[in-house]
Write a protein that holds these residues in place. Sequence first.
Motif, PDB file in Angstrom:
ATOM      1  N   ASN A   7      -4.157  -7.233   3.311  1.00  0.00           N
ATOM      2  CA  ASN A   7      -4.877  -6.241   2.523  1.00  0.00           C
ATOM      3  C   ASN A   7      -5.909  -5.552   3.410  1.00  0.00           C
ATOM      4  O   ASN A   7      -6.424  -6.150   4.342  1.00  0.00           O
ATOM      5  CB  ASN A   7      -5.582  -6.906   1.348  1.00  0.00           C
ATOM      6  CG  ASN A   7      -4.604  -7.239   0.248  1.00  0.00           C
ATOM      7  OD1 ASN A   7      -3.734  -6.435  -0.084  1.00  0.00           O
ATOM      8  ND2 ASN A   7      -4.724  -8.435  -0.297  1.00  0.00           N
ATOM      9  N   TRP A  29      -0.535  -3.579   3.548  1.00  0.00           N
ATOM     10  CA  TRP A  29       0.532  -3.997   2.626  1.00  0.00           C
ATOM     11  C   TRP A  29       0.489  -3.245   1.293  1.00  0.00           C
ATOM     12  O   TRP A  29       1.532  -2.775   0.810  1.00  0.00           O
ATOM     13  CB  TRP A  29       0.466  -5.517   2.415  1.00  0.00           C
ATOM     14  CG  TRP A  29       1.564  -6.033   1.537  1.00  0.00           C
ATOM     15  CD1 TRP A  29       1.438  -6.653   0.334  1.00  0.00           C
ATOM     16  CD2 TRP A  29       2.969  -5.959   1.792  1.00  0.00           C
ATOM     17  NE1 TRP A  29       2.657  -6.970  -0.175  1.00  0.00           N
ATOM     18  CE2 TRP A  29       3.626  -6.550   0.697  1.00  0.00           C
ATOM     19  CE3 TRP A  29       3.736  -5.432   2.848  1.00  0.00           C
ATOM     20  CZ2 TRP A  29       5.004  -6.654   0.613  1.00  0.00           C
ATOM     21  CZ3 TRP A  29       5.129  -5.526   2.754  1.00  0.00           C
ATOM     22  CH2 TRP A  29       5.740  -6.135   1.658  1.00  0.00           C
ATOM     23  N   PRO A  30      -0.692  -3.058   0.670  1.00  0.00           N
ATOM     24  CA  PRO A  30      -0.717  -2.323  -0.598  1.00  0.00           C
ATOM     25  C   PRO A  30      -0.159  -0.902  -0.453  1.00  0.00           C
ATOM     26  O   PRO A  30       0.465  -0.381  -1.377  1.00  0.00           O
ATOM     27  CB  PRO A  30      -2.207  -2.277  -0.968  1.00  0.00           C
ATOM     28  CG  PRO A  30      -2.813  -3.406  -0.214  1.00  0.00           C
ATOM     29  CD  PRO A  30      -2.031  -3.540   1.050  1.00  0.00           C
ATOM     30  N   ALA A  70      -6.031  -1.362  -3.806  1.00  0.00           N
ATOM     31  CA  ALA A  70      -5.358  -2.595  -4.229  1.00  0.00           C
ATOM     32  C   ALA A  70      -3.890  -2.338  -4.525  1.00  0.00           C
ATOM     33  O   ALA A  70      -3.478  -1.198  -4.757  1.00  0.00           O
ATOM     34  CB  ALA A  70      -6.047  -3.155  -5.466  1.00  0.00           C
ATOM     35  N   ILE A  71      -3.114  -3.404  -4.518  1.00  0.00           N
ATOM     36  CA  ILE A  71      -1.703  -3.288  -4.872  1.00  0.00           C
ATOM     37  C   ILE A  71      -1.585  -2.906  -6.349  1.00  0.00           C
ATOM     38  O   ILE A  71      -2.198  -3.545  -7.198  1.00  0.00           O
ATOM     39  CB  ILE A  71      -0.964  -4.627  -4.636  1.00  0.00           C
ATOM     40  CG1 ILE A  71      -0.920  -4.944  -3.144  1.00  0.00           C
ATOM     41  CG2 ILE A  71       0.449  -4.573  -5.198  1.00  0.00           C
ATOM     42  CD1 ILE A  71      -0.131  -6.189  -2.816  1.00  0.00           C
TER      43      ILE A  71
END
Lengths: 285, 252, 291
Positions: free
Chosen positions: A55, A66-67, A224-225
């Motif tokens: 993150n 990754w998000p 955020a994801i």
Amino acid sequence: MISMPRIISPHHAQKIMNVVLWGVGLLAIVILIIIIGYILWNGLPQFSLEFIFGNPVGSGESGGIWPMIVSTFYVTFIALIVATPLGVLAAIWLAEYAGESILVKAIRFAAETLASIPSIVFGLFGLTFFVVFLQMGFSVLSGGLTLALMAIPTILRTAEVSIEAVPQSYKEGSLALGASKWQTIYRVVIPAAIPGITTGIILGMARAIEETAAILYTVGAALAIPMSIWDPARPLPLHLYILATEGVSLPNAYGTAAVLVLIILIITISTNYLVEKYTKKMMGR
Amino acid sequence: MENIIIEVKELNTYFDESHILKDVYLDIPRNAVTSLIGPSGCGKSTFLRTLNRMNDVIPTFKKEGTILLDGKEIYDPDVDVVDLRKRVGMVFQKPNPFPKSIFENVAYGLRVHGNNDKKDLERRVEASLKEAALWDEVKDKLDDSAMGLSGGQQQRLCIARTIAVEPEVILMDEPCSALDPISTTKIEDLIHKLKNEFTIIIVTHNMQQATRVSKYTAFFLHGEIVEKGLTDKIFIEPEDKRTEDYITGRFG
Amino acid sequence: MARNWEEFLVEKVLLLAAISSIIIILLIIGFVIQQGLPAMEQVGPLNFIFGMDWSPSYDIYGVFPMIVGSLGMMALALIFAVPLSIFGAIFLAEVAPKTMRRILKPTIQTLAGIPSVIYGFFGLIVLVPFMRIHFGGSGFSMLTASIILTVMVLPTILSISEDALRSIPLEYKEASLALGATHWQTIKNVIFPAALPGIVTGIILGMGRAIGETMAVIMVAGNTPIIPGSILEPARALTSNIALEMGYALGLHYNALFATGIVLLMMIIVLLVVTNYINYKRKVTVGGGYL
């Protein structure tokens, strides 16, 4: 260029032009190598498990992306499940059913216009229609649907061209065996046009993956994801734009750019390969 | 009187304003080969494509007169064109296999008509390929693309594809014009074999071919039938001067 | 009869999909105009389009500097890109050996596929400092943006021109060569003129792409909303105007950005109509309506 006075003999002109033409051809390759090379050269060293699967820390000064990868996947997926059926079905209608009516001309002009509208105008529309009017808010859904609208003309045009290129003799062969029009289309015409249709879908997908302006004011910019389609997100190109222009982190910008370039390269190369393989099998070569 | 399968009476066809077939009368005998001969543009191909309504796709096409298949008008509104084409198959001038495997090419018509039984399909594909004298050449590569076959093989595959749906009539539109002499001979042998089971109507430019394969011949000129009857009769003692000119090669 | 019903249904579903293009385009134009019109009305359409001053804090909205910016960057980019693309297309269609073509075709394809934000990023990191060192100033300028745009529109113009060159029948070429013309003379006097309408279509599409580009331009053009005194000064494009300010625009400002979108839409539609006209003319003049 059209009326060159005869100071130079035709044979010299031929030689000069050969040099110029070769030069331009090589220039295109050099430009590509410089851009891709520069991005990968500076970006690949940033790659690590933590960068890809982690993150972001703060607003992206360090940490991973990754998000953003997940966000890109989500919006592209939404764009494709909406745009693919609309684009392909419309292409079938235009190639196989449409005559020469005013409606057909209107549809063609509409598709053409859709293809040339600047992406930021799609963004404006997405903002006022999906985000505000339909109250979807800044979300994966708003962004994905805006991208879908942009991908439709790309898919439509490529698919239509490839369906029209299917030889008339295939269709006659099928009709003469007592197949109905629709049976002929989905059993003979579409399989024969699959390479072109796939290329169209991939082009639409590439357009959705790389697009920034259209999602700038539709998808939000959350770090955020996204847990659902109603959540805001931050796809890769948007992240790169923010990192670069707001001077957040140059190394992470390089890394993000390299991921984006690699995704596009892998998609293009693997599609080309698969399409070629399918065509070979189909045509028995 | 022989058993007649197709009866054409007073047939006139048009593309836009141009009058293609003029007052055509022709009876097609069952289980025999009928040749349609005549110079290019005489209307013989149009005639052939009228018999399985392939001209329907051309918006400017118009037809007047009667075409009876087993006594039933094929252009009646209640006739399903799909059923008609199942009964009246067609082989085209240029071999046009689908870009699918050899097996799928022959199975295509069966699948389209709702047969999805794997065993039955395999049996019928094999039977059709054998009947089309192609089985021995392709039995080991049924999954290969049909596009990889030679021109002559492709044309026999198209014939196999047509007979697989068990039509009553097979229309052949110059089936050998794109083929070499050896492939042509094979197709002609095949036509001889098939005539016991099917009614065959073949358009040909090749007069020798007409004498070799057909029992009956109709000679078309400028959209009219000038002469029709037994092939032997037409080629040995034609009644009309124009027929004689044509078969002796004085024009066309 | 069930089959006929199915056929009917399928056609209607396909038709519906086809019509969706019209619905979408109408929705886009409708919503953008609806949101933009208040600003056009309040400012006055002529004041909006020809106004020299864009200062949202004083509710003064004139987009003329941005129109000049957009058109200027586009024109500069075309000056670079058109000759390069045409020579590139001639090279690909006529001169390049097979191996070269096999490398160059995917190269062009990849250039077309590079995300615009990557072009912008590359411009920001590499080209802007380069321009600053060699031409002075901040490095953010109309010229910098045009150079990036050149690379971006090159694949569009090049591939369409190549198609146009390839579609010229071989007979033309053979006839010219048989008369003793060199290959270049043949290209210049026979092939190129015959392919010109197609090439022009490619150029117009390139114009559309240049006018519509947002991200790459925003990142390197400097974005000052005034008419630049020279090509080395910063400028703002219409697209950038929207993208830069939408984040915080409220009230009339918000509407004024949609009105900027209307101006963009109008430009694109003009280009489209011109393209269609050229294609129509081409069909009529070449081959007597058969091509």
